[in-house]
Design an enzyme around this catalytic site. Sequence first.
Site, PDB file in Angstrom:
ATOM      1  N   GLY A   1      44.033  41.090  49.430  1.00  0.00           N
ATOM      2  CA  GLY A   1      43.609  42.470  49.266  1.00  0.00           C
ATOM      3  C   GLY A   1      43.237  42.875  47.858  1.00  0.00           C
ATOM      4  O   GLY A   1      43.242  44.071  47.530  1.00  0.00           O
ATOM      5  N   THR A   7      40.338  43.025  46.289  1.00  0.00           N
ATOM      6  CA  THR A   7      39.161  43.894  46.165  1.00  0.00           C
ATOM      7  C   THR A   7      39.487  45.314  46.586  1.00  0.00           C
ATOM      8  O   THR A   7      39.068  46.284  45.926  1.00  0.00           O
ATOM      9  CB  THR A   7      38.003  43.338  47.012  1.00  0.00           C
ATOM     10  N   LYS A  54      33.343  41.492  38.113  1.00  0.00           N
ATOM     11  CA  LYS A  54      33.653  40.302  38.912  1.00  0.00           C
ATOM     12  C   LYS A  54      33.058  39.112  38.168  1.00  0.00           C
ATOM     13  O   LYS A  54      31.840  38.905  38.179  1.00  0.00           O
ATOM     14  CB  LYS A  54      33.033  40.436  40.307  1.00  0.00           C
ATOM     15  N   ALA A  63      39.261  35.640  41.135  1.00  0.00           N
ATOM     16  CA  ALA A  63      38.925  34.966  42.389  1.00  0.00           C
ATOM     17  C   ALA A  63      40.159  34.199  42.848  1.00  0.00           C
ATOM     18  O   ALA A  63      40.628  33.305  42.136  1.00  0.00           O
ATOM     19  CB  ALA A  63      37.755  34.006  42.189  1.00  0.00           C
ATOM     20  N   GLY A  64      40.692  34.550  44.009  1.00  0.00           N
ATOM     21  CA  GLY A  64      41.898  33.874  44.472  1.00  0.00           C
ATOM     22  C   GLY A  64      43.079  34.181  43.570  1.00  0.00           C
ATOM     23  O   GLY A  64      43.298  35.316  43.175  1.00  0.00           O
ATOM     24  N   GLY A  75      48.904  44.477  49.081  1.00  0.00           N
ATOM     25  CA  GLY A  75      47.499  44.668  49.432  1.00  0.00           C
ATOM     26  C   GLY A  75      47.244  45.178  50.829  1.00  0.00           C
ATOM     27  O   GLY A  75      46.187  45.774  51.086  1.00  0.00           O
TER      28      GLY A  75
END
Length: 239
Positions: free
Chosen positions: A14, A16, A37, A111-112, A170
């Site tokens: 979660g 984003t 990003k 990312a991740g 999240g």
Amino acid sequence: MAIVVVSGTGTEVGKTVVTAAVAAASLAQGLSVAVLKPAQTGVAEGEPGDAAEVARLAGPVTAAELARYPDPLAPATAARRSGLPPVTPGDVAEAAAKLAAVHDVVLVEGAGGLLVRYDEEGSTLAEVASLLRAGVLLVAHPGLGTLNTTALTAEALASRKLACLGVVIGSWPAEPGLAERCNVGDLPQAAGAPLLGALPQNAAAKSPETFRTEAPAWLAPQLGGTWDAEGFSAFYGDH
């Protein structure tokens, strides 16, 4: 808050949506917000990525993306497979600093997890946070297994002398089970940092107008919201 790095304890936790909620709460306070990003993977050219999703949910933010790779893989692997140049921590730090010069809040969404590689040298989001001297907001899932991944990420942050600002759940289920209720009290201990919010399950499915109205109620005052950690723990926690 200036620059905040948003990292997850893994994928699909979660990040984003939490980034969008923090952005919405900041906008509601009259602050200007940029979302960065560094590397978008698994999205084709012309398709909206995570930064665009934050803008859709949160409202008028500056959405920036440094690189895009088509394969849904770790950024370093996706860059290598695509033949495109990777994103380096220096690239990210420079872009974030430029955004911070003209915005009140800059949210850098990873990312991740924290140690996912961005280039062949093994650079990670942790190096980005170190260059920026930024605190890290950790997004975790609420269920079984989250304490281990949260503790490991917190240990990685501490070993690099990076500040964990807190943890946000999240996706909080409408009917939490025993593991979720116990984790309300255990997550802050695993992270060594406070619980700073909990987003309802399927928050991203709400209309943008509803999302923006409700977002401050999902986040603690440290993130510009009105969420009460003690009240949440008293209501949902296992006692």
